[in-house]
Structure formats: structure tokens, C-alpha cells
Design a protein around this motif. Structure first.
Motif, PDB file in Angstrom:
ATOM      1  N   TRP A  22       0.970  -1.130   0.011  1.00  0.00           N
ATOM      2  CA  TRP A  22      -0.110   0.050  -0.027  1.00  0.00           C
ATOM      3  C   TRP A  22       1.008   1.272  -0.037  1.00  0.00           C
ATOM      4  O   TRP A  22       1.761   1.290   0.887  1.00  0.00           O
ATOM      5  CB  TRP A  22      -0.782  -0.165   1.099  1.00  0.00           C
ATOM      6  CG  TRP A  22      -1.671  -1.276   1.421  1.00  0.00           C
ATOM      7  CD1 TRP A  22      -2.205  -1.861   0.426  1.00  0.00           C
ATOM      8  CD2 TRP A  22      -2.413  -1.735   2.506  1.00  0.00           C
ATOM      9  NE1 TRP A  22      -2.855  -3.059   0.865  1.00  0.00           N
ATOM     10  CE2 TRP A  22      -2.925  -2.914   2.348  1.00  0.00           C
ATOM     11  CE3 TRP A  22      -2.120  -1.516   4.054  1.00  0.00           C
ATOM     12  CZ2 TRP A  22      -3.584  -3.787   3.143  1.00  0.00           C
ATOM     13  CZ3 TRP A  22      -2.680  -2.203   4.791  1.00  0.00           C
ATOM     14  CH2 TRP A  22      -3.435  -3.253   4.474  1.00  0.00           C
ATOM     15  N   PRO A  23       0.672   2.143  -0.863  1.00  0.00           N
ATOM     16  CA  PRO A  23       1.350   3.466  -0.965  1.00  0.00           C
ATOM     17  C   PRO A  23       1.525   4.151   0.475  1.00  0.00           C
ATOM     18  O   PRO A  23       2.494   4.644   0.776  1.00  0.00           O
ATOM     19  CB  PRO A  23       0.603   4.051  -1.785  1.00  0.00           C
ATOM     20  CG  PRO A  23      -0.148   3.316  -2.689  1.00  0.00           C
ATOM     21  CD  PRO A  23      -0.515   2.138  -1.921  1.00  0.00           C
ATOM     22  N   GLU A  24       0.470   4.058   1.412  1.00  0.00           N
ATOM     23  CA  GLU A  24       0.633   4.789   2.484  1.00  0.00           C
ATOM     24  C   GLU A  24       1.452   4.010   3.443  1.00  0.00           C
ATOM     25  O   GLU A  24       2.061   4.767   4.419  1.00  0.00           O
ATOM     26  CB  GLU A  24      -0.917   5.076   3.217  1.00  0.00           C
ATOM     27  CG  GLU A  24      -1.694   3.870   3.470  1.00  0.00           C
ATOM     28  CD  GLU A  24      -2.628   3.257   2.322  1.00  0.00           C
ATOM     29  OE1 GLU A  24      -3.443   2.391   2.689  1.00  0.00           O
ATOM     30  OE2 GLU A  24      -2.321   3.540   1.397  1.00  0.00           O
ATOM     31  N   LEU A  25       1.443   2.823   3.081  1.00  0.00           N
ATOM     32  CA  LEU A  25       2.590   2.127   4.235  1.00  0.00           C
ATOM     33  C   LEU A  25       4.024   2.420   3.850  1.00  0.00           C
ATOM     34  O   LEU A  25       4.785   2.647   4.668  1.00  0.00           O
ATOM     35  CB  LEU A  25       2.336   0.842   4.089  1.00  0.00           C
ATOM     36  CG  LEU A  25       3.110  -0.267   4.767  1.00  0.00           C
ATOM     37  CD1 LEU A  25       3.213   0.081   6.466  1.00  0.00           C
ATOM     38  CD2 LEU A  25       2.721  -1.640   4.866  1.00  0.00           C
ATOM     39  N   ALA A  26       4.077   2.217   2.481  1.00  0.00           N
ATOM     40  CA  ALA A  26       5.536   2.474   1.910  1.00  0.00           C
ATOM     41  C   ALA A  26       5.897   4.120   2.357  1.00  0.00           C
ATOM     42  O   ALA A  26       7.046   4.216   2.915  1.00  0.00           O
ATOM     43  CB  ALA A  26       5.778   2.558   0.257  1.00  0.00           C
TER      44      ALA A  26
END
Length: 105
Positions: A22-26
Motif C-alpha cells: 500500500w502506498p500509505e504504508l510505503a
């Protein structure tokens, strides 16, 4: 960390989920000062070995790194990955330290 042998296709599914991180986790990982993060698999045992590198000397990033476990996106990721891995209560992946045996500077 350890993948679950009782989950059919666990290696392919683990890889797929990480390929689609997920982009928000990265972004949370990068904001915590992580600039290089790799996870390796021992196919014979399904053991995972993670190595991450962080930028030194950034107090704000250090605080964000220390708080990663409390982020809602991290908790959702753990829940997402829990069927594939051995986990602690709360779905945090079970982890154990590996003592350093050799380093060539």
C-alpha cells in the motif's frame, strides 16, 4: 519471521501482497527514515529474514520509526498478512533476533 506452511500457495501470496504494498504504508516507512528494505526467504524452512537501512541522525525519523507499530496503516497491514505468517497477539509478525556471526567492514 515465519510463513505458515499450512496456507496453500503462501510464498506466491506473500510475494504478491508485497508487490502490491500500500502506498500509505510505503510512505510511513520512508518517513521513519527507512531508505532500503528487503525481505529474504529460506524456501526450505519458510523463514523470512528482513534487512532495513535507516538514515542516521534524524530525531524526528527516529521517533516515527519507534511509533511504526502504533500506526493504523501498520495494524491493517499486519491484519492483512496474518493469515500467511506466524503472529503474536494483535497480529504483529512473530520476530526473533539473529545474533551477528560475521561482518566484513
Amino acid at each position: 519471521m515465519q510463513l505458515r506452511a499450512d496456507f496453500p500457495g503462501v510464498v506466491a501470496e506473500y510475494r504478491k501482497r508485497h508487490d502490491e504494498i500500500w502506498p500509505e504504508l510505503a510512505q510511513a516507512l520512508r518517513e521513519a527514515g527507512i531508505f532500503d528494505y528487503s525481505i529474504f526467504l529460506d524456501e526450505a524452512t519458510l523463514a523470512l529474514f528482513a534487512v532495513l537501512k535507516r538514515r542516521p541522525g534524524d530525531a524526528a525519523a527516529d521517533a516515527r520509526f519507534a511509533a511504526l507499530d502504533t500506526l493504523p496503516v501498520m495494524r491493517r497491514w499486519w491484519d492483512h498478512m496474518a493469515p500467511l505468517m506466524r503472529v503474536e497477539p494483535g497480529n504483529k509478525p512473530l520476530q526473533w533476533p539473529l545474533p551477528s556471526m560475521f561482518h566484513l567492514p
